[in-house]
Design a protein around this motif. Structure first.
Motif, PDB file in Angstrom:
ATOM      1  N   SER A   1       0.858  -1.194   0.000  1.00  0.00           N
ATOM      2  CA  SER A   1       0.000   0.000   0.000  1.00  0.00           C
ATOM      3  C   SER A   1       0.891   1.241   0.000  1.00  0.00           C
ATOM      4  O   SER A   1       1.876   1.320   0.728  1.00  0.00           O
ATOM      5  CB  SER A   1      -0.903   0.002   1.236  1.00  0.00           C
ATOM      6  N   GLU A   2       0.528   2.211  -0.813  1.00  0.00           N
ATOM      7  CA  GLU A   2       1.311   3.453  -0.889  1.00  0.00           C
ATOM      8  C   GLU A   2       1.280   4.210   0.439  1.00  0.00           C
ATOM      9  O   GLU A   2       2.294   4.777   0.863  1.00  0.00           O
ATOM     10  CB  GLU A   2       0.766   4.334  -2.020  1.00  0.00           C
ATOM     11  N   ASP A   3       0.150   4.210   1.093  1.00  0.00           N
ATOM     12  CA  ASP A   3       0.059   4.915   2.378  1.00  0.00           C
ATOM     13  C   ASP A   3       0.967   4.275   3.429  1.00  0.00           C
ATOM     14  O   ASP A   3       1.640   4.978   4.191  1.00  0.00           O
ATOM     15  CB  ASP A   3      -1.396   4.908   2.873  1.00  0.00           C
ATOM     16  N   GLU A   4       0.975   2.953   3.476  1.00  0.00           N
ATOM     17  CA  GLU A   4       1.844   2.265   4.428  1.00  0.00           C
ATOM     18  C   GLU A   4       3.312   2.554   4.137  1.00  0.00           C
ATOM     19  O   GLU A   4       4.117   2.764   5.061  1.00  0.00           O
ATOM     20  CB  GLU A   4       1.586   0.754   4.380  1.00  0.00           C
TER      21      GLU A   4
ATOM     22  N   ASN B   1       4.608   5.250   2.593  1.00  0.00           N
ATOM     23  CA  ASN B   1       4.933   6.639   2.934  1.00  0.00           C
ATOM     24  C   ASN B   1       5.088   6.809   4.444  1.00  0.00           C
ATOM     25  O   ASN B   1       5.978   7.530   4.909  1.00  0.00           O
ATOM     26  CB  ASN B   1       3.850   7.586   2.403  1.00  0.00           C
TER      27      ASN B   1
END
Length: 786
Positions: free
Chosen positions: A118-121, A123
Motif C-alpha cells: 500500500s502506498e500509504d503504508e 509513505n
C-alpha cells in the motif's frame, strides 16, 4: 570528501573497539568447540522426521516478468526478475538475457527489509526514517513518491539502501511476489543466526558484549544478515545521527526530491562502510585464527584443568549472583512468565497446526488422484510437486499469517519489558515452520519411494500408512520445536530485565574473580561469560518450569518429555516390521506398558505398518488363537510397576502356572515374565493371601501356588461349579480340570520335599514356574500308588 573521511574514521574506530570483544569470544568459543569434540558431546534434542538435504546452489525459487522502477534512469521498465536460493532478487533486461548468462541489471539482498503493498503504508514507514527538518506543504504531501504505472504495487523498504518498487496488473501476481520477498527477508535475517560454527557463535557473543558496554541490553532489530551486514549496522547506528544533522538541513527542493537524494546518500555511505568493514573483519579473523592455532595444544593437553577451573569459578560467581538474581527474577519475571507463554502458545501452535493440515490435505489429494487414475507416472509428478510445497510461498502464506498475530498479542511487552522486536520472534518461528514442512514432505517421499513400482492397490494402502506415520512424527517434532521456540522467546524477552537490574551491583564485582583463573587459561575462561551463563541458566530454569506445566496440562498438544513417543523414521515400510520387545534405536522410546496414564493411541505409534498376520514363535502356543483370555489374580502389579509383597525366608513357595495346553509353554523365558515370574535379579516376589487358614493346609497352598485361566466362552455357572469343587476338594467331573488337579498334587509333593531340604531358603525364578524333575517323578509314583 570531508564526510567520507569522517565516515572512514568512524568505521575504523568501531572495528578497533569491537576487536577485543571478538578476540576474547573467539578463543572462548574455540575452547568450547574443542571440548565438545573431545568429550563427543551430542545434541540432546531428538527429531523423528528425516532432515531434508539443502537445495542445490542456484535453485530457482521464483522467476517472472514484471515492471520495476529503475533508479538509474528514473523510469519504470519491464524486467525479468529471478530469485534463487541465495535469496537475492536479480533483475535482467529480459528472459533471453538471463538464459544466456548475462550480468543482472541489479541485485538486491533484502536483509532487514520490509514488504508493503500500500502506498500509504510505504509513505508512513519511509517518512519515519526521513526526519525532514523543513516543513512540507499539503501539496507536496499529496504527490506520490513514485507514480505507479499499474494498479498493484509492491514496495521493498530497506534501512540503509534505496527502496525497491515493483508493479503488477493482477492482485494474485502482487501477492505471490510479496510472499516470495517476505521469504527472502526471513531467511537473510536469520539463517546466519542458526549456524552452529564456533566462529558464528563468537561473533554473536561479541556483538552482545559490545552493545552491553554501551548500555544496550536485549534484542537488537539490526542484528540481521551476515557478519559484515551486522557489523556495518553497528557502524551506521553511530554514524546515522551525524549524517542526519549535517546533511538534511542543507538539502533543497521539494520533499520527494530531498527524500530521493537522502536515500541515495545513505546508500552510498552504507556501501563504503560495508567495504571497509569487510576488509577489517577479514584481517581480524586471520589474527584470531593464528591465536587459536597456538592455543589448541594447550587446550587439548589442559582440558581437565580448564574444565575444573571454570566449574570452580562458576561456583564462586553463582554464590555472589544467586540471591540478587533470584530476588530480581521473583519480582520482575516469574509473575509474568505464564501469561507471556499463554500469549505465545496460541498463534505459534496455530501456525504449526496449519502446516500439518496443509500437508495432510496435499497428501489426501495426491492419494485420491492416484486411486482414480492408477497412473504411476502421474503419481511421481504429484510427488515432485509435493516436495516443492515448502517453497510455495502462496500455499504456505496462510500458515505464516497465523503467527503474525503475535504482533498484536505481545504489545504489552514493549512497555513492560522493553522488547519491541516481536517481528524477530515471528520470523524465526516462520522459518522453523517451513523447515518442518520440508522434513515432513521429504520423509513422506523417502518412505513411499520403495512402493511406487508395486500394484496400485498396495501403493494406495502404502500412501495412507506413510501419511499416518509422518503425521505422528510431525506431532512429536512440532512439540519439540515449539517448546524450544517458547524457551528462546521467554529468555529473550525477560533476560534484559534481570541484566539491567544486576548491572550496577554485580558486574563491578566480577573483576575480583579473575584471580581464580590460571594465567595459561585466561584466553579460554572469562568471568563475563561465566556471569552471563549463570543468569541465562537461571532464567532458562524458570521458563522450563512454566513450559513443563503447560505440557503436563496438554496445552496446545505439547508432549511431555517422558511420554511414549512415535518411532523414528525408517527408510521403507519393510524396515518397520520390528519384532515386539526388541530394543529400539531411539532413547526416547519407552515401554508403554509400564507408563501409567498413557493413552492407547500413544502406545500404538510403532504399529502403523504392522501386518495383521504376525508370525508366531515356534513352540509357544497362543491363547488368543483359541479365543481365550488370561487372568492373573496372583501376583498383581500396582500402577507404579513394582511388585507388592516380599517372600519370607521362612516360608519358601513355588509359584506354579496352570494352563489348559501342554506344559511346554511353562518353561519358556517369555512366559516367565508374562505370568508374573522372577524378575531380572532372579528373586521372585509374591503377594501374601488375604486370609490365613490353618498353616500348611492344602487350601492355603493352593491359594498361594496356583494361577487360574479364565475361559470367557464358558458360562458363569460352570465357573461357580469349578470354584465349589476346589473348596471341597471334590474330584472334578470334567476332563478339562484333571490336568490342574494333577499339577496341584505335584505341587504339594514338591513343597514337602523342598521344605525338608531347603529350610529358610528362596527358590530360584525358574523353579517358581516348574517343579524339579525329581519332584515330578516322585509325584507320579505316589499318584500311581494312590
Amino acid at each position: 570528501e570531508n564526510k567520507e573521511a569522517y565516515q572512514r574514521g568512524k568505521t575504523e574506530a568501531t572495528i578497533k573497539n569491537f576487536s577485543p570483544f571478538y578476540s576474547r569470544q573467539y578463543s572462548v568459543a574455540f575452547c568450547n568447540h574443542v571440548r565438545s569434540e573431545v568429550e563427543q558431546q551430542r545434541d540432546l534434542t531428538s527429531q523423528f522426521l528425516k532432515t531434508k538435504p539443502p537445495l542445490e546452489p542456484g535453485t530457482v525459487l521464483y522467476e517472472a516478468e514484471l515492471s520495476q522502477f529503475a533508479e538509474d534512469i528514473k523510469k519504470w521498465k519491464e524486467r525479468y526478475i529471478v530469485v534463487k536460493n541465495d535469496f537475492a532478487v536479480e533483475s535482467y533486461e529480459n528472459k533471453e538475457a538471463y538464459q544466456k548468462g548475462a550480468t543482472p541489471k541489479s541485485r538486491i539482498l533484502p536483509a532487514g527489509g520490509k514488504v508493503l503493498t500500500s502506498e500509504d503504508e510505504y509513505n508512513l514507514l519511509s517518512d519515519r526514517f526521513f526526519p525532514d527538518p523543513i516543513a512540507s506543504s499539503e501539496k507536496d504531501n499529496a504527490q506520490p513518491f513514485v507514480v505507479l504505472p499499474k494498479e498493484f504495487p509492491v514496495y521493498l523498504w530497506q534501512p540503509f539502501l534505496r527502496h525497491g518498487y515493483f508493479c503488477f496488473h493482477e492482485a494474485a501476481d502482487q501477492k505471490k511476489f510479496s510472499a516470495v520477498l517476505s521469504d527472502c527477508i526471513r531467511h537473510l535475517n536469520h539463517d546466519y543466526m542458526k549456524q552452529t560454527t564456533f566462529e558464528a557463535q563468537a561473533f554473536l557473543e561479541a556483538v552482545q558484549f559490545f552493545r552491553q558496554e554501551k548500555g544496550h541490553y536485549g534484542s537488537w532489530e539490526m542484528i540481521t544478515g551476515d557478519e559484515v551486514q551486522v557489523l556495518s549496522n553497528l557502524v551506521m547506528e553511530d554514524l546515522l545521527p551525524t549524517l542526519q544533522t549535517d546533511l538534511l538541513p542543507k538539502m533543497k527542493g521539494k520533499k520527494n526530491d530531498r527524500k530521493r537524494a537522502w536515500l541515495g546518500l545513505l546508500e552510498e555511505a552504507y556501501n563504503l562502510v560495508r567495504h571497509q568493514v569487510s576488509e577489517g573483519l577479514s584481517a581480524l579473523k586471520e589474527e584470531c585464527r593464528a591465536l587459536t592455532k597456538g592455543l589448541e595444544g594447550t587446550i587439548r593437553s589442559d582440558m581437565d584443568q580448564i574444565v575444573n577451573s571454570k566449574n570452580f569459578l562458576i561456583g564462586k560467581i553463582k554464590a555472589m549472583v544467586a540471591q540478587p538474581a533470584e530476588r530480581s527474577c521473583a519480582e520482575n519475571v516469574q509473575p509474568f512468565l505464564a501469561s507471556i507463554l499463554e500469549e505465545l502458545m496460541g498463534p505459534v501452535s496455530s501456525g504449526f497446526s496449519e502446516v500439518r493440515s496443509l500437508f495432510e490435505k496435499e497428501v489426501d489429494e495426491l492419494s485420491q488422484n492416484f486411486q482414480t487414475t492408477k497412473d504411476s507416472a502421474q503419481l511421481k509428478e504429484h510427488l515432485d510437486r509435493l516436495m516443492n510445497l515448502p517453497l510455495d510461498s502462496m500455499k504456505m502464506e496462510p500458515c505464516y499469517s497465523q503467527v503474525n498475530l503475535l504482533q498484536e498479542r505481545l504489545q504489552d511487552l514493549k512497555s513492560r519489558f522493553r522488547f519491541p522486536h516481536v517481528d524477530l520472534v515471528v520470523q524465526r518461528t516462520q522459518n522453523d515452520m517451513q523447515e518442518l514442512m520440508e522434513n515432513a514432505v521429504f520423509t513422506f517421499q523417502q518412505l513411499l519411494s520403495p512402493h511406487l513400482q508395486g500394484e496400485a492397490a498396495k501403493t494406495a494402502v502404502a500412501i495412507e500408512k506413510v501419511k499416518l506415520r509422518v503425521l505422528k512424527q510431525y506431532d512429536y517434532d512440532s512439540s519439540t520445536i515449539r517448546k524450544r521456540i517458547f524457551q528462546e522467546a521467554l529468555v529473550q524477552i525477560t533476560l534484559p530485565t534481570v541484566q539491567k537490574a544486576l548491572a550496577s551491583t554485580c558486574k563491578p564485582e566480577l573483576q575480583k574473580y579473575e584471580q581464580f583463573i590460571f594465567a595459561d587459561h585466561t584466553n579460554m575462561i572469562h568471568v563475563e561469560n561465566v556471569y552471563e551463563e549463570i543468569l541465562h541458566q537461571s532464567l532458562l530454569d524458570e521458563t522450563l518450569k512454566v513450559i513443563k506445566e503447560a505440557a503436563l496440562l496438554k496445552k496446545h498438544n505439547l508432549f511431555e518429555d517422558n511420554m511414549a513417543l512415535p518411532s523414528e523414521s525408517v527408510s521403507s515400510l519393510t524396515d518397520l516390521k520390528t519384532p515386539s520387545g526388541s530394543n529400539q534405536a531411539s532413547p526416547a522410546r519407552r515401554a508403554s506398558a509400564i507408563l501409567p496414564g498413557v493413552s492407547q493411541s500413544e502406545t500404538l505409534n510403532n504399529e502403523v505398518f504392522q501386518e495383521s498376520g504376525e508370525k508366531k514363535q515356534p513352540g509357544v502356543p497362543s491363547p488368543l488363537a483359541k479365543g481365550e483370555s488370561l487372568s492373573f489374580p496372583v501376583p498383581t502389579l500396582p500402577p507404579d510397576g513394582t511388585r507388592q509383597g516380599t517372600p519370607s525366608t521362612d516360608d519358601p513357595v513355588v509359584a506354579l502356572v496352570t494352563t489348559e495346553d501342554t506344559a511346554g509353554a511353562l518353561g519358556t523365558p517369555s512366559s516367565e515374565l508374562e505370568f508374573g515370574g522372577a524378575p531380572e535379579d532372579g528373586e521372585p516376589t509374591h503377594e501374601k493371601p488375604e486370609a490365613s487358614p490353618v498353616l500348611g493346609s492344602l487350601k492355603e497352598l493352593r491359594n498361594l501356588l496356583t494361577v487360574t485361566i479364565e475361559v470367557p466362552v464358558e458360562s458363569a455357572t460352570l465357573e461357580m461349579e469349578n470354584a465349589s469343587r476346589e473348596e471341597t476338594h471334590a474330584p472334578p467331573e470334567m476332563e478339562k480340570l484333571e490336568e490342574t488337579t494333577q499339577i496341584d498334587t505335584e505341587a504339594d509333593q514338591a513343597i514337602a520335599s523342598s521344605q525338608d531340604s531347603c529350610e529358610g531358603s528362596e527358590i530360584s525364578g525358574r523353579e517358581a514356574h516348574s517343579p524339579p524333575p525329581e519332584a515330578e517323578a516322585e509325584a507320579e509314583e505316589k499318584e500311581e500308588e494312590e
